[in-house]
Structures are given as structure tokens and as C-alpha cells.
Motif scaffolding. Structure first.
Motif, short mmCIF file in Angstrom:
data_model
loop_
_atom_site.label_atom_id
_atom_site.label_comp_id
_atom_site.label_asym_id
_atom_site.label_seq_id
_atom_site.Cartn_x
_atom_site.Cartn_y
_atom_site.Cartn_z
N UNK A 101 1.00 -1.08 0.25
CA UNK A 101 0.01 0.04 -0.04
C UNK A 101 0.99 1.20 -0.10
N UNK A 102 0.64 2.12 -0.91
CA UNK A 102 1.64 3.19 -1.06
C UNK A 102 1.52 4.17 0.18
N UNK A 103 0.64 4.18 0.89
CA UNK A 103 0.37 4.90 2.23
C UNK A 103 1.37 4.40 3.40
N UNK A 104 1.81 3.30 3.10
CA UNK A 104 2.71 2.75 4.11
C UNK A 104 4.05 3.80 4.21
N UNK A 105 4.37 4.28 3.28
CA UNK A 105 5.62 4.92 3.34
C UNK A 105 5.41 6.43 4.01
N UNK A 106 4.20 6.71 4.22
CA UNK A 106 3.68 7.98 4.98
C UNK A 106 4.21 8.07 6.55
N UNK A 107 4.02 7.07 7.06
CA UNK A 107 4.22 6.97 8.38
C UNK A 107 5.29 5.77 9.02
N UNK A 108 5.60 6.04 10.17
CA UNK A 108 6.29 4.96 10.81
C UNK A 108 5.63 3.95 11.48
N UNK A 109 6.03 2.74 11.62
CA UNK A 109 5.44 1.75 12.06
C UNK A 109 5.73 1.57 13.64
N UNK A 110 4.95 1.05 14.46
CA UNK A 110 4.88 0.86 15.96
C UNK A 110 5.82 -0.50 15.86
N UNK A 111 7.07 -0.52 16.42
CA UNK A 111 8.03 -1.49 16.62
C UNK A 111 8.35 -1.55 18.10
N UNK A 127 15.65 14.06 -6.94
CA UNK A 127 16.48 14.36 -5.41
C UNK A 127 15.26 14.30 -4.39
N UNK A 128 15.82 13.37 -3.44
CA UNK A 128 14.92 13.01 -2.14
C UNK A 128 13.89 12.05 -2.40
N UNK A 129 13.66 11.55 -3.54
CA UNK A 129 12.78 10.34 -3.91
C UNK A 129 13.50 9.09 -3.61
N UNK A 130 12.42 8.14 -3.26
CA UNK A 130 12.96 6.73 -3.13
C UNK A 130 12.26 5.94 -4.26
N UNK A 131 13.06 5.18 -4.79
CA UNK A 131 12.65 4.37 -6.17
C UNK A 131 12.92 3.03 -5.77
N UNK A 132 11.88 2.21 -5.97
CA UNK A 132 11.94 0.74 -5.59
C UNK A 132 12.09 -0.01 -6.87
N UNK A 133 12.89 -0.95 -6.91
CA UNK A 133 13.07 -1.61 -8.18
C UNK A 133 12.87 -3.06 -7.60
N UNK A 134 11.68 -3.46 -8.28
CA UNK A 134 11.02 -4.89 -7.54
C UNK A 134 11.17 -5.88 -8.99
N UNK A 135 11.48 -6.87 -8.67
CA UNK A 135 11.72 -8.17 -9.46
C UNK A 135 11.98 -9.46 -8.79
N UNK A 136 11.87 -10.51 -9.42
CA UNK A 136 12.16 -11.74 -9.10
C UNK A 136 13.85 -11.95 -9.38
N UNK A 172 8.74 2.16 1.52
CA UNK A 172 9.39 3.56 1.56
C UNK A 172 9.06 4.16 -0.25
N UNK A 173 8.45 3.30 -1.05
CA UNK A 173 8.62 3.74 -2.47
C UNK A 173 7.79 5.09 -2.41
N UNK A 174 8.37 5.86 -3.26
CA UNK A 174 7.65 7.19 -3.96
C UNK A 174 7.16 6.51 -5.47
N UNK A 175 8.36 6.01 -5.99
CA UNK A 175 7.99 5.39 -7.23
C UNK A 175 8.40 4.00 -7.46
N UNK A 176 7.72 3.23 -8.16
CA UNK A 176 8.28 1.76 -8.50
C UNK A 176 8.55 1.31 -9.71
N UNK A 177 9.61 0.87 -9.93
CA UNK A 177 10.10 0.43 -11.50
C UNK A 177 9.92 -1.28 -11.11
#
Lengths: 337, 323, 442
Positions: free
Chosen positions: A276-286, B35-44, B222-227
Motif C-alpha cells: 500500500x502506498x500509504x505505508x511510506x507515509x508513517x512510521x510503524x510501531x515496533x 532528488x529526495x525520492x525513493x525508487x523501488x526496483x522490484x523483481x524476481x 518507502x516507495x515514492x516510485x516503483x520500477x
């Protein structure tokens, strides 16, 4: 097979397949071979029953003792105290040949499929080994049974697979060979220790579905061990959550996932990210800290140093009993008192 | 945009000579990272994502056959740099990396702090006291107490060691950190807390990340964008919201429905078949053999097609806009 | 393709491996040839020395070496009375026989000795023989006369009276160019005429003149006139089998013991470790010297002692280090889980895993045992009856071969030893690169 006397009870008999009573599996830690430094309390007082044909999941982080529990059930570790009872006989009292027969009745699927297969044997040889060990002399019979289990794990064509060496197979195929090997001796209990954690995401579901369908078709008892709660829902009837050598919560799978009772289980569930894209918006409680050392576990409730609901004078002094806060849902936490 | 993106990759190709022939690990990849973005590189596994990461840092094995394309940091193409210049100006200065299983590759006989401080001494020539002090500061940022600096790797738990290698990547304050499967060997709770650390660093320091993983759940942390990578190519590149909410490429759709979810009652499905050989990849769409929506056009290689909202998909279904 | 066949295929890509295998093949061919051409019993018989070698010179170098350096050292010349034109003259109660033993001498170098072997048959009275030497220039030299027993030998070179009379040892004086102070020999037709008087009607006499050369055969001869070829040929199968048996014996037992120690752990492992440590500080060579001196120097006993002392060797530590991580291998755990017993796990699951690493070590181990055998022989502890390379070296050393300039005596066995070492080493190192991928460059 001739040696069915002390295998885990075969279908049709009443009572649980396997009863575990106050099981402790400790390992002596020595220095220079003789100085005793203490005990690693890998399994520290575990009690449960496995019913025929059910599928249970043992969930916990690495070092919680779930693998040691599996190995004790496989007869690979000798229990320090407590009992594993199968067919009215305790595992600790079996003779060498009885233990061998018992082992034939428990199939084992390991985490690392490549490591679980001897790299210097081809599939034909790998599948022949358990049968040779258990005295099946006829080459034709061995070949026929090997082909039959390969078909059951949907590895075909057998003619192509049998002469291959493990490194020529993909991870998923390797794990199928491991499962096929575990099925060869027609076990009544199948123990799968993290069967998919080393596999690719797309293969995981496939292997889990395969295990599930084999379990249903053969009416096996499937005990599967995992650290990933998100995979258990469709593949287990009951869940045991383990922490530091103990079972701290057990329930039917949906009840546990929807209504976790123990603070540790709650933390575990909260840490799992469904995509879920919203996961990135907040810290998880660990919960802070790390699982305790099994050499010197904290007194009383093992989770109390990390617990957000810690009650001084209680949680660190008295072992919590198994409360039943919901129907058929047990949790070892003083919060339910 | 006024400024050039932090990282721009165009038509990157990387292949290796092996005993079985030429292995096309990365086959024409375009990527943009701001800048400041997080890109996720997803794959098997085996899709070429680790090769791509190593290609960005030019950490290549000796049996490289072709290595071509454009890798630009802040608009400057670095492909023409000599090895020496690349080492001095780019590696660990602008971009650093946490290798797969790096936590198990720490030198067992050197104190953790010294290993973390090492990039400063090697790449920036700092004195060891200064570097050590800096390492302590970075340790705090990744959530390890300073006194762990003076311990040996075996005295640290898995989570601690993973934080230590993360600190090693952060210590030179690079603009971009590439993380290759940073949490796959860790427990759920440890995974979550490492992801927390990454989120915080990204927010507080504006560091960009490329996270390489096969774990869809973790990637969403963490993803802002996903590849999404498949058989050496990027088949879909989207913002995280669109990707996780409404994947476009048939492979992305199937992948999303194969993920077991905690709060989902339907059973996950599995994707049949196997990825194509990277020695002789098919000339058409590489996913065609496993694709439920296959049609005649799929025998031709689809180009990356633009979709609304800065998305790019390599699939003929999207020719001329959304189907 | 099975991993083994795959590795064999890789082997063909290493020129050094091919060369090594070629060298080993040559050695094996020599060994087979030796065993077939000279059966074991015959080899021992020959090596004992004496009569079979009476026609060979002492300490003669190989022919080809002399020719290679442009020399024309004489070869041995044997003149038999059967081929001579014998003249007979009867008298009452006996015969007079004249045997001219003539030969062409082609070299300007002196021979290394002259012997006359006489065989005669008679009832009671020994024949009397008078000997006359004919030189190419026609001069005749009387060499005296004597009665001959049934098997007699006249060693002119050791006849001190003759030497005093001629002014130099016989084989020099009789061949020297006149008036040149015995500096070189004169080529030409020589002859030794035997005038024998037989005192019985039925008596017979035959003679053989041997003019010993200074070169002999491919390998030369030693101080006992033995052809070194016998030892060099027969040394090959002895060296190869000693090396192979010792390597197989120590490797297999060591491997099994190491695996058992690792698998059972605890006190079994501790006992094996301590035994190994004690054994490692025991000096192998002095123990072998003691056994050889006090008990027997039979090569088979030595082999037994070498293997026995080799079992608890440093190899155990090496194998243990390789096997230790394997004890926890998932596939071994799986094997236990389906009920495999200890012996099966050790022999079927642990040992096959390290065999690939072991094979190169094993191949390179063979020549070390070959060298050990040679060293023992050199120390005088070689098998007393078997012809081996080490024995040749031992003889050479005892006879101060190098001091006397008999280089061939030392070089030939040394070259064979090095050839063996090189062949196995080249193959071993190539195997090492194939079986230990860590050593391979990308």
C-alpha cells in the motif's frame, strides 16, 4: 511397509496424532569441551496436541525456538524433559529401530531447498536414498514410487527430472524434489520449516498451494513453521505464536489474525506491510529491543522488557498462565487476568 | 523541472560472457530518479535488478561483455569517466550501496566502528579520529548506541549488523544510497524497524534511495516510485500510489495478486511458467509466454509507452493511451 | 551432464593437465613394459648381480651421452671361440688347439679392462693354455701360460706381474700406440691367440675374450657391472605402486577417521584430535630409520609403517575443517530425518562432498611418497632385494659417483624422480583449479 508399529498414529485411530507435554529442549553450552557455560533453552515448556489431518503454523522470529521444536518432533534432538507422545509411546523411550520407524512417519521439508539436497546426487538417487535406508530393495519399486511422488508434486516429465542434479533445477523445482522426498515414506505428519522463505515471491504461492493440496489429499497433518504471518491465513487451521522458547498464543487462524490478544502478536501483526502506498507515509510501531538470548531469558513473561503494557511486580515475577480471553483462543499474558 | 534529475539512466545495457554464452542481465533500461525520492526496483531473482544496481556503481565483474548506455548524475554523464575519476568523484561520494547480504560480509576481526569509518578514510582522506567521531554520529542516526562502534561484528545481532552496513553507506553523506535486499534475511520486527530508519533518514536528510527487493510488501514501506523489472527490462514505472493501487502491466497485476496479504480473504494466485532465458531472450515481449492478455502484436517488442501521470509501461495493451 | 564428467571435460582445457597426464602415461607405460619384459623374479635375480653381468664393464657411462658429446669411447667387444678358426693337432693322448681370438678395435680410447673366460671339459688333467697378444703393428706380446680349471677367468687387468712387465695396467699397455707414453689407443686388428694343450682325448675347451668398453647401453652400468637400466625400469612400477598405495591408504583412512570424528564429535573427536597432535610431532623419518634398522627394510613393511603413521597426520585437521561445516548441512539433517544411520551419513553424505577437493590433494600426494621411498633408500633403508631408483642413488652415493665423475649414475634416477613429481604436480594443480573454483580467475 513392514515397520509401521511406532509411526505417528495412522488415520482411523482416535485421539491426537501427536501430543506434546511440557517439552523442554535445552542445549548445553560448553567452552573447550568441558566448561559448562549454561543452557540454551531453545524449547522451554511447550504443550500442544496435533490432530489428524489438520494444518498448524508455528510463527515466531528467528531464535524463538520454532526450528528446535521441529527438530525435536522429528526425533533429531532428544527432549531434555517433557514428552512427545505418538501412539501412546513417548519418543524418548523408543529404541533405535523404533525411532527409525518413527522418523519414516514424519516428513521434513526444509527452508533452503538447494542445501537440503546433496549436490553430488541426481534426483533419482536423492529419491532412492530414503527407500534404501528403509529397506526397499527392489529397484523397480523404488523407481515406480519415485515417479509417483514426482507426479504428486507436479514435476514432470519424470524422465527429464530424474537424471538431473540439484543445481540444474530452479528453486521451485528443488523445493518440489524436497517435498517429494518427504512424501516417499508415506508420512502421517509433514513438518515444513520455512518452506518458502528462500523462494521467489511468484513461486511461494505455488509451493504453499502444493503443500496445501497434498495435505488435503493425503489427509496429512501439516506443521509448518514460518516467520511470516501474512502467508499463514490460507494454509493453516491453527496458529501457535512462539516467543523465546514458549508458545505465547494459540488460536484458530482467522480469530488470531483478526483479534490478536498477546502484545507480542499484536506487534508482529502491526509490523507486516500489505502493499500500500500509504505505508511510506508513517512510521510503524515496533517494540524496542530485540528478542532475548535463550541462554539468559528474562524471568517470568519473556516479553516483558519490550512490552508496552508491562506491569512491574507481576510480568517480571510470575509466569503468566494460558488465559482463554476468547473461545478456543489462548494467550499467555497477565492482561487477560 | 529546472534542475536535472539526480540520476538519469538511458538505454543501459550490461551483459556477461559465461560458459553458456552471453547473458543479457540488463537490456535497455531507462530510469529517472529525482532528488529526495525513493525508487523501488522490484523483481524476481535473476531478473537483473542486482546487476543494474552494480552497473550504476560500476562494480562490475571481469567477464563483462557489453556495458553501454548513459548514467548521468545531476545531468553529467559518468559513462565517459575513467575508473579512477569515477572512484574519486562518484562511488561513495555521490552514490553508495548496501550490498546483498552485506551484513554477513563484515570483516569479523575488525571493529565495527572502524569498518564504518573506512569509506571516509579511503575516499575522503579523513584522519581516523575524525572519521570515528563521524561514524558515531551516523550510528546514532541509524539507531545504534555509540558504544557498539567498539565491538566486533559477531557481538552484534543481525538487525544491528544491518544497521551498521547502512551506516557504512551513509557515512560519506551521499545523495543516493542503493540498497540491495536490505531486509530479506531479517525478521519481521527488525525489518519494520530498519524500514523506519530509512523513512526517517529520507525525511530528515533528503537522501534519495533506490531499494532493490523482491518483496512487494516491504517495497511499499518507502516507495515514492516503483520500477518493476522483468527479464532484464523495466516493464512498468509508476508512482507508488498508482502501482500498488492500480498496476497497469499484466505482470504487475499478476504479481500484486500473488502477494499473500494479512488482511485479505481471497487466496493469492500464482503466476504459472518461468521467466525466459537471459541468454537468448525472446524477440517479442518477454512476458508474452506467461501473459493472460497475449495477442498477436506481442511477438514484437513493445517500447516503453507513456501513460498519464508520468507512468511508463512496456505493453502493447497501452498503445495510444489507456485501454 | 554429471558434475564429474563436466570436470573431466574442463580438464582437457588445461595444457598443463594434458602434459601431466602424458608424463604419467609415459611412466605407466614404462612400468608396464618393465613388468612384462623383466618378470619380478628375474628382476630380483638380475639385481643380485654377479654372473649374469660378467660381460658388462664396470661403471660404464651410457653410450648416447658419449656420442652426444662427440666422444668415441669404446664399447665392449666379446670374441667367442665358437666363431674363431680353431686349428687342432692331435698327439698321443691329447690334442693341441690353437684358438685365434681376433677383433677390430676402432676407438682411440682405452678399454676399461680385459677378461678371458675359459670353459673346459676334461676327466682329470687340466688343460694348459699359453696366451699371445697380437697388436696391429704385428708385435707379439707373450702373456704367459697357465692351467685352466673347468670354469676359469683370466683377469689381465688385475695381473700385477704383467702390469709391472708392461709398465702400465694391461688394458692400457696392450692397446697403446707404441712410444707415446700410453696416451691413446691404437685402432686396428688385435688378436689373442690361445695355444691350449689338452691332455685327454675327449677334452674340450672354449674361450671368450671380453674387452670391456667404457660405455654401455642406454643407462650405463654400476660398480657391480649391473646394467642400470634394470633398476631404472623396475624402479618405475615400484615407485608408482608405493606412491599410489601410500596415498590411497593414508587418504582413505584419514578421511574416514576425520569424518567419524566430526560426525560423532565429543570424546571421539577429542581422542582423534589428541592422537593427531601427538602423531604430528613424531618425526616420520627417524621412526622409519629405526624400523628399518631394528626390524626389516622390506618395502612392504615400510609402506605399512608410512600408512600407519600417515593416518593421524595433518590431513585430519584439514579434512576436519572441511567437514565441520557440513555436519550442520541441511541435507545431512534431512538424511537423519528419514532415518539414515551414522555409517551411511559419513560414507554417503559427508565424504562424497569433499572428494572433489580431495582429488587434487591426492594426486599431488603420490609423488611425495615416491620421494619418501627414494629418501629411505638413499639412507640405506631401501628394500634389500628390489631394484629401485633410490637404491641406485644409494649405490651411487656409496661409491662416490660424483667424485669419480659418474654423473649418469645420479642424474638418471634423479631425472626420473623429478619427472614423476612434475607429472603428478602438473595434473594435481590443474585439478585443483577445476575442483576448487575459488582458485580460478573470473
Amino acid at each position: 511397509m513392514s515397520e509401521s508399529a511406532f509411526r505417528p498414529a495412522s488415520a482411523g485411530t482416535s485421539g491426537p496424532l501427536l501430543s506434546v507435554r511440557d517439552l523442554h529442549t535445552w542445549f548445553e553450552l560448553r567452552q573447550w569441551g568441558f566448561l559448562r557455560l549454561g543452557h540454551v533453552r531453545a524449547v522451554d515448556g511447550v504443550t500442544f496436541d496435533l490432530k489428524r489431518g489438520e494444518s498448524v503454523a508455528f510463527v515466531g522470529e528467528s531464535g524463538c525456538g520454532k526450528s528446535s521444536l521441529a527438530r525435536t518432533l522429528l526425533g533429531l534432538h532428544r527432549p531434555t524433559s517433557g514428552e512427545v507422545v505418538s501412539e501412546g509411546r513417548s519418543l524418548g523411550t523408543l529404541s533405535g529401530s523404533e525411532l527409525k520407524a518413527y522418523r519414516a512417519g514424519v516428513g521434513y521439508v526444509q527452508q533452503d531447498p538447494y542445501g537440503a539436497l546433496p549436490p553430488f546426487m541426481n534426483v533419482r538417487r536423492i529419491l532412492a536414498e530414503p527407500m534404501i535406508v528403509h529397506g526397499i530393495r527392489s529397484r523397480e519399486e523404488r523407481e515406480a514410487r519415485a515417479r509417483q511422488v514426482l507426479e504428486e508434486v507436479r514435476l514432470s516429465p519424470a524422465d527429464e527430472i530424474l537424471p538431473k542434479f540439484p543445481h540444474m533445477l530452479s528453486g521451485g523445482q528443488q523445493q518440489r524434489v524436497v517435498i517429494a522426498r518427504a512424501l516417499l515414506l508415506e508420512p502421517s505428519l509433514l513438518i515444513a520449516d520455512e518452506p518458502v522463505s528462500m523462494l521467489d515471491a511468484s513461486v511461494r504461492v505455488e509451493i504453499l498451494n502444493l503443500l496445501h493440496s497434498i495435505q488435503a489429499k493425503r489427509n496429512l497433518t501439516l506443521a509448518f513453521i514460518t516467520h511470516d504471518l501474512s502467508t499463514v491465513r490460507h494454509y493453516a487451521n491453527r496458529i501457535f505464536v512462539m516467543y523465546a522458547g514458549r508458545i505465547i498464543e494459540q488460536a484458530e487462524v482467522n480469530d488470531l489474525l483478526e483479534h490478536p490478544q498477546h502484545p507480542y502478536t499484536q506487534a508482529l501483526l502491526a509490523a507486516i506491510a500489505d502493499p500500500d502506498a500509504d505505508n511510506a507515509k508513517h512510521q510503524r510501531d515496533v517494540p524496542a529491543g530485540e528478542p532475548p538470548s535463550l541462554l539468559n531469558p528474562p524471568p517470568a513473561c519473556r516479553f516483558h522488557p519490550r512490552c508496552p503494557h508491562f506491569m512491574a511486580g507481576l510480568c517480571d515475577e510470575e509466569d503468566p498462565p494460558d488465559f482463554e480471553p476468547r473461545r478456543r483462543h489462548w494467550s499467555a499474558c497477565w492482561l487477560h487476568r | 523541472m529546472a534542475r536535472a534529475p539526480l540520476l538519469q539512466v538511458e538505454d543501459l545495457k550490461l551483459s556477461y560472457r559465461t560458459e553458456r554464452g552471453i547473458l543479457h542481465a540488463v537490456d535497455g533500461v531507462d530510469l529517472t530518479l529525482n532528488r529526495g525520492e525513493a525508487l523501488v526496483l522490484l523483481g524476481e531473482s535473476g531478473c537483473g535488478k542486482s546487476s543494474l544496481a552494480k552497473a550504476l556503481l560500476r562494480l562490475l565483474p571481469r567477464n563483462v561483455d557489453t556495458f553501454s548506455g548513459r548514467v548521468a548524475f545531476d545531468g553529467t554523464d559518468t559513462m565517459t569517466y575513467s575508473e579512477e575519476r569515477f572512484r574519486r568523484e562518484v562511488r561513495w561520494v555521490r552514490v553508495s550501496m548496501v550490498m546483498q547480504a552485506a551484513m554477513n560480509a563484515l570483516n569479523p576481526v575488525v571493529k565495527v566502528g572502524e569498518q564504518v569509518a573506512e569509506p571516509l578514510r579511503v575516499h575522503q582522506g579523513w584522519s581516523s579520529e575524525r572519521a570515528f567521531a563521524r561514524a558515531e554520529e551516523v550510528f546514532g542516526r541509524v539507531g545504534i548506541a555509540g558504544d557498539f562502534l567498539r565491538r566486533y561484528p559477531f557481538e552484534l545481532s543481525g538487525g544491528m549488523r544491518q544497521r551498521a552496513v547502512l551506516a557504512m553507506a551513509l557515512v560519506t553523506e551521499p545523495d543516493l544510497v542503493i540498497l540491495d535486499e536490505p531486509t530479506s534475511a531479517l525478521d519481521v520486527l527488525t525489518q519494520a524497524s530498519i524500514m523506519n530508519v530509512l523513512k526517517r533518514i529520507k525525511q530528515e536528510h533528503g537522501t534519495s534511495f533506490i531499494l532493490i527487493t523482491h518483496d512487494v510488501g516491504t517495497s511499499s514501506e518507502i516507495a515514492d516510485r516503483v520500477a518493476l523489472m522483468y527479464a532484464g527490462q523495466i516493464v512498468e514505472q509508476s508512482d507508488a500510489g498508482s502501482f500498488f493501487g492500480d498496476p497497469a502491466h499484466p505482470y504487475a497485476k499478476l504479481l500484486m495478486s500473488s502477494v499473500p496479504r494479512l488482511h485479505q480473504r481471497e487466496k493469492p494466485i500464482h503466476i504459472g511458467g518461468e521467466p525466459p532465458s537471459m541468454f537468448e531472450p525472446p524477440s517479442g515481449c518477454r512476458f508474452a509466454d506467461r501473459c493472460p492478455s497475449r495477442f498477436a502484436r506481442c511477438d514484437e517488442m513493445p517500447p516503453p509507452l507513456e501513460l498519464p501521470g508520468d507512468r511508463r509501461v512496456r505493453c502493447w495493451l497501452f498503445e495510444g493511451g489507456r485501454r | 551432464m554429471s558434475p564429474w564428467r563436466e570436470r573431466l571435460r574442463q580438464l582437457s582445457r588445461y595444457p598443463s593437465a594434458i602434459a601431466g597426464m602424458g608424463m604419467i602415461a609415459v611412466l605407466v607405460a614404462i612400468a608396464i613394459y618393465a613388468v612384462v619384459a623383466i618378470p619380478y623374479g628375474q628382476a630380483l635375480e638380475l639385481w643380485r648381480g654377479g654372473e649374469p653381468w660378467r660381460l658388462n664393464p664396470v661403471n660404464a657411462g651410457p653410450v648416447w651421452v658419449d656420442r652426444l658429446f662427440g666422444g668415441d669411447m669404446p664399447r665392449t667387444i666379446v670374441v667367442d671361440s665358437d666363431e674363431a678358426e680353431v686349428e687342432e693337432e692331435r698327439f698321443d693322448g691329447g690334442r693341441m688347439v690353437r684358438i685365434p681370438l681376433e677383433f677390430d678395435y676402432e676407438s682411440t680410447g682405452f678399454p676399461s679392462g680385459i677378461n678371458l673366460f675359459v670353459r673346459s671339459a676334461f676327466e682329470e688333467s687340466e688343460p694348459f693354455v699359453r696366451m699371445t697378444w697380437h697388436r696391429p703393428d704385428g708385435e707379439e706380446i707373450q702373456l704367459g701360460g697357465r692351467a685352466m680349471s673347468r670354469q676359469d677367468r683370466v683377469s689381465f687387468s688385475q695381473d700385477w706381474t704383467l702390469e709391472r712387465r708392461l709398465g702400465e695396467v694391461a688394458h692400457v699397455a696392450l692397446f697403446a700406440v707404441p712410444d707415446e707414453q700410453f696416451e691413446r689407443a691404437q685402432p686396428g686388428e688385435y688378436g689373442l691367440t690361445l695355444d691350449a694343450i689338452l691332455f685327454e682325448e675327449d677334452a674340450e675347451i672354449a674361450a671368450e675374450l671380453v674387452v670391456y668398453g667404457r660405455v654401455h647401453g642406454i643407462a650405463g652400468t654400476d660398480h657391480q657391472r649391473r646394467d642400470l637400466m634394470v633398476a631404472l625400469l623396475w624402479g618405475t612400477p615400484v615407485a608408482l605402486s608405493f606412491g599410489l598405495l601410500a596415498a590411497v591408504g593414508t587418504t582413505i583412512t584419514t578421511l574416514i577417521i576425520a569424518a567419524a570424528g566430526v560426525w560423532y564429535g565429543r570424546w571421539v573427536d577429542a581422542v582423534i584430535q589428541r592422537l593427531t597432535e601427538v602423531n604430528m610431532i613424531l618425526p616420520l623419518l627417524p621412526i622409519l630409520v629405526m624400523v628399518g634398522t631394528l626390524y626389516s627394510t622390506s618395502i612392504w613393511l615400510m609402506l605399512g609403517v608410512v600408512i600407519a603413521l600417515g593416518i593421524f597426520s595433518a590431513g585430519i585437521k584439514m579434512y576436519r575443517a572441511m567437514l565441520l561445516p557440513m555436519r550442520e548441512a541441511p541435507y545431512i539433517e534431512a538424511a537423519r530425518a528419514y532415518g539414515a544411520g551414522n555409517a551411511r551419513i559419513i560414507l554417503r553424505y559427508m565424504i562424497p562432498r569433499i572428494l572433489p577437493v580431495l582429488i587434487p590433494t591426492f594426486v599431488t600426494l603420490i609423488p611425495t611418497f615416491v620421494f619418501l621411498e627414494a629418501s629411505l633408500a638413499l639412507l640405506g633403508l631401501g628394500d634389500p632385494v628390489l631394484p629401485t631408483w633410490g637404491k641406485v642413488l644409494n649405490d651411487a652415493q656409496a661409491q662416490s659417483a660424483l667424485y669419480h665423475g659418474f654423473y649418469y649414475w645420479v642424474i638418471a634416477p634423479a631425472v626420473l624422480l623429478m619427472f614423476t613429481g612434475l607429472g603428478f604436480a602438473m595434473l594435481g594443480f590443474a585439478l585443483d583449479r577445476i575442483f576448487n573454483p575459488r582458485l580460478r580467475a573470473v
